[in-house]
Motif scaffolding. Sequence first.
Motif, mmCIF file in Angstrom:
data_model
loop_
_atom_site.group_PDB
_atom_site.id
_atom_site.type_symbol
_atom_site.label_atom_id
_atom_site.label_comp_id
_atom_site.label_asym_id
_atom_site.label_seq_id
_atom_site.Cartn_x
_atom_site.Cartn_y
_atom_site.Cartn_z
ATOM 1 N N LEU A 394 0.831 -1.195 0.000
ATOM 2 C CA LEU A 394 0.000 0.000 0.000
ATOM 3 C C LEU A 394 0.870 1.251 0.000
ATOM 4 O O LEU A 394 0.573 2.224 -0.662
ATOM 5 C CB LEU A 394 -0.897 -0.031 1.246
ATOM 6 C CG LEU A 394 -2.181 0.777 1.169
ATOM 7 C CD1 LEU A 394 -3.006 0.387 -0.028
ATOM 8 C CD2 LEU A 394 -2.985 0.608 2.435
ATOM 9 N N LYS A 395 1.984 1.178 0.735
ATOM 10 C CA LYS A 395 2.898 2.327 0.758
ATOM 11 C C LYS A 395 3.491 2.524 -0.638
ATOM 12 O O LYS A 395 3.714 3.641 -1.064
ATOM 13 C CB LYS A 395 3.998 2.100 1.799
ATOM 14 C CG LYS A 395 3.512 2.471 3.201
ATOM 15 C CD LYS A 395 4.424 1.970 4.279
ATOM 16 C CE LYS A 395 3.707 2.050 5.637
ATOM 17 N NZ LYS A 395 4.338 1.220 6.636
ATOM 18 N N VAL A 397 1.977 1.539 -3.500
ATOM 19 C CA VAL A 397 0.879 2.013 -4.353
ATOM 20 C C VAL A 397 0.692 3.502 -4.129
ATOM 21 O O VAL A 397 0.449 4.283 -5.037
ATOM 22 C CB VAL A 397 -0.427 1.248 -4.017
ATOM 23 C CG1 VAL A 397 -1.623 1.890 -4.676
ATOM 24 C CG2 VAL A 397 -0.312 -0.195 -4.457
ATOM 25 N N ASP A 398 0.842 3.868 -2.865
ATOM 26 C CA ASP A 398 0.590 5.243 -2.497
ATOM 27 C C ASP A 398 1.795 6.104 -2.858
ATOM 28 O O ASP A 398 1.974 7.171 -2.416
ATOM 29 C CB ASP A 398 0.275 5.275 -0.999
ATOM 30 C CG ASP A 398 -0.752 6.342 -0.707
ATOM 31 O OD1 ASP A 398 -1.443 6.744 -1.643
ATOM 32 O OD2 ASP A 398 -0.835 6.759 0.453
ATOM 33 N N TYR B 52 -4.014 1.885 8.870
ATOM 34 C CA TYR B 52 -4.077 0.553 8.263
ATOM 35 C C TYR B 52 -4.621 -0.472 9.249
ATOM 36 O O TYR B 52 -5.310 -1.409 8.853
ATOM 37 C CB TYR B 52 -2.686 0.107 7.768
ATOM 38 C CG TYR B 52 -2.127 0.963 6.645
ATOM 39 C CD1 TYR B 52 -2.975 1.683 5.797
ATOM 40 C CD2 TYR B 52 -0.756 1.051 6.419
ATOM 41 C CE1 TYR B 52 -2.456 2.471 4.787
ATOM 42 C CE2 TYR B 52 -0.240 1.832 5.403
ATOM 43 C CZ TYR B 52 -1.099 2.561 4.588
ATOM 44 O OH TYR B 52 -0.606 3.335 3.579
ATOM 45 N N LEU B 92 -6.779 7.089 -0.754
ATOM 46 C CA LEU B 92 -5.322 7.159 -0.574
ATOM 47 C C LEU B 92 -4.746 8.415 -1.223
ATOM 48 O O LEU B 92 -5.367 9.014 -2.102
ATOM 49 C CB LEU B 92 -4.660 5.923 -1.197
ATOM 50 C CG LEU B 92 -5.191 4.575 -0.733
ATOM 51 C CD1 LEU B 92 -4.617 3.471 -1.604
ATOM 52 C CD2 LEU B 92 -4.845 4.326 0.721
ATOM 53 N N GLU B 94 -2.192 8.787 -3.306
ATOM 54 C CA GLU B 94 -1.957 8.656 -4.751
ATOM 55 C C GLU B 94 -3.111 7.930 -5.423
ATOM 56 O O GLU B 94 -2.968 7.302 -6.456
ATOM 57 C CB GLU B 94 -0.628 7.934 -5.013
ATOM 58 C CG GLU B 94 0.603 8.767 -4.684
ATOM 59 C CD GLU B 94 0.751 10.031 -5.511
ATOM 60 O OE1 GLU B 94 0.235 10.079 -6.646
ATOM 61 O OE2 GLU B 94 1.366 10.987 -5.005
#
Lengths: 398, 225
Positions: A394-395, A397-398, B52, B92, B94
């Motif tokens: 997720l990090k 993707v982000d 999360y 999110l 991005e």
Amino acid sequence: MRKGLEIFYNFLKQDKLKNIIIILQIIISVFAVTFLLVPIIKNVETMAIINNSNIGENTILFSSNFNLLISPKTYFNENYNIIKKFINNIDGVSETGTVYLASTNKNDFNLFLYDKLVCNTIKLQIQEGRWFEKSDLESNKIIPIIISDNMKSEYHVGSTIEIEMPEYKTEEMKKIKCIVIGILKRGTYMYYGSSNHTDPSVSDLFSKLHLKERIAIIPNILDFEAEYAAKDGIIINCDISKLNNIYDKINLSGIGKINTLNMLKQNDSKNVILYNESQIYQFLIVYIFIIMSIGGYTILTSLNYKRLLTIYYICGLTWQKGLKYIILKNILLILIPTILSSIFSNIIVCYFKTIYTFNIKVVIITVLLYMSIAALASVLTIINLKKYKPSEFLKEVD
Amino acid sequence: MCIIELKNLYKYYNKGKNTEVRALKGINLKINKGDFCSIVGVSGSGKSTLLYIIGCIDKLTSGTFYFEGRDINGMKDCELAKLRNQKIGFVLQEFGLIEEETVLNNILVPTLFSKQKKIEEKRIEEICEELGILELINIQVKKLSGGQRQRVAIARSLINNPDIILADEPTGSLDTENSYKILEIFEKLNEQGKTIILVTHNMELARKANKHFTIKDGIIYEADI
């Protein structure tokens, strides 16, 4: 189900270009694998047939000299009988045996006649019924017949077939009643009795039966002299202690060459092993390259799926299910092009190299080999993806 | 009604190794239904880790976490996935969108994992109209601007009508004008009864929330900003 397919399709359509490259790699490499596998499989199968036959110490193969006036085309009764009579008269020869092809197109199949010695020595693979026995080889009113697998829909074991054979001198067609005693195994090796005079080998005597080839075999026990073409390989049963005498007589006459079948069999085995060994080495090198290119590329492509997998994860997919979709994608992406290109390349090989016939075993082995690549790529992908946690992805993707 | 309750929650990475990181240290937090909370902290303070865990993406090391009164710790992966699908919406920084897909297909992603047979077209239209992206529905996401993409991400988070929206730096990639527009959307959603948890380092945006928290070195403080 519909949603599952939709998710799978979404996985499949990601990285279209890379997937196309994988498919192209598969198509090209399957061609290379097929070209290497076809002869290996043919050799292995031929050797199995040879090893199954009743070839003893006292069986020798006569290969006639093509340069003689008696060419295979003129190998009809009279010329042929001269050779056979000559061989039979040599001290030490007890019996000769040949394969004949009936010279008529009246029957809707190719009719082969096997001499008694051939019937007793060669045993072809039967799927139903049986091979010729001693009692079948005596003159009978009803002749036993063995047919190919593709005639099974018309005849079965026990049914009668009326065949037609031309009488040699009068050319009058004679009708003969036959009873089906056996059906050949589909795609088995047929004993055609052709032998190469310059380089005789046992495996030349056999060829894989083409799936569309309709053939029937009867023992040569007709009560009249029929017209047929004899094949150029004659097997001879002899007193082995007089082999030198037979060898000298035939050699001096210049009509052909003799070799003991056992010796040829051993030579064949050696040649097959040597040939197969070199083919197998080539095959292994090709296979390692295939694993590295297709396997490596599949793993790299699969790792690119972590972004999609993470997006799906936050939206409600479990990590395990996501990995299952990736495995399924890997398997189908490799399986479908492998099956199609393997069938296609087999057809191409058989078209250009007529000594080979389409062999489903080659397709099955190719598919299994490529499935092992898909499995390996999937396992390595999973090991790689399992190491990470969705939050780490997720990090990214982000 | 308390929707999220964290008691003495710890989160360690690489526990027991030389590289051990103590991301969260004894977090106690209560969030009620309808709250609009902001969590502010510097980079590496543990705010995303906390989000999360609240979003059932990451697992806690020790402590307890109740979601609508249910203990999350004992839940199986498929139950957590169901919770993420039905109860939680993620936004999110991005955007986390599938670039090659259309806006509509991106919005419908959560519906692929729900048992609901089909989402009514009217609902999709309503959400898109409210977010001002109705005319973009058949356009590929890669052709959209940052502000438009974030609206698509919000639409996706709303499609299964979740109770809680978790936003991790949702305006981090946007200009000031678009940041305020996105914030307005969150305010509106909160007015409609959605619980919003907003993680940001932008104090101005954080002030718009009605409950404020600061996180520093893995410890959370209720703040008055």
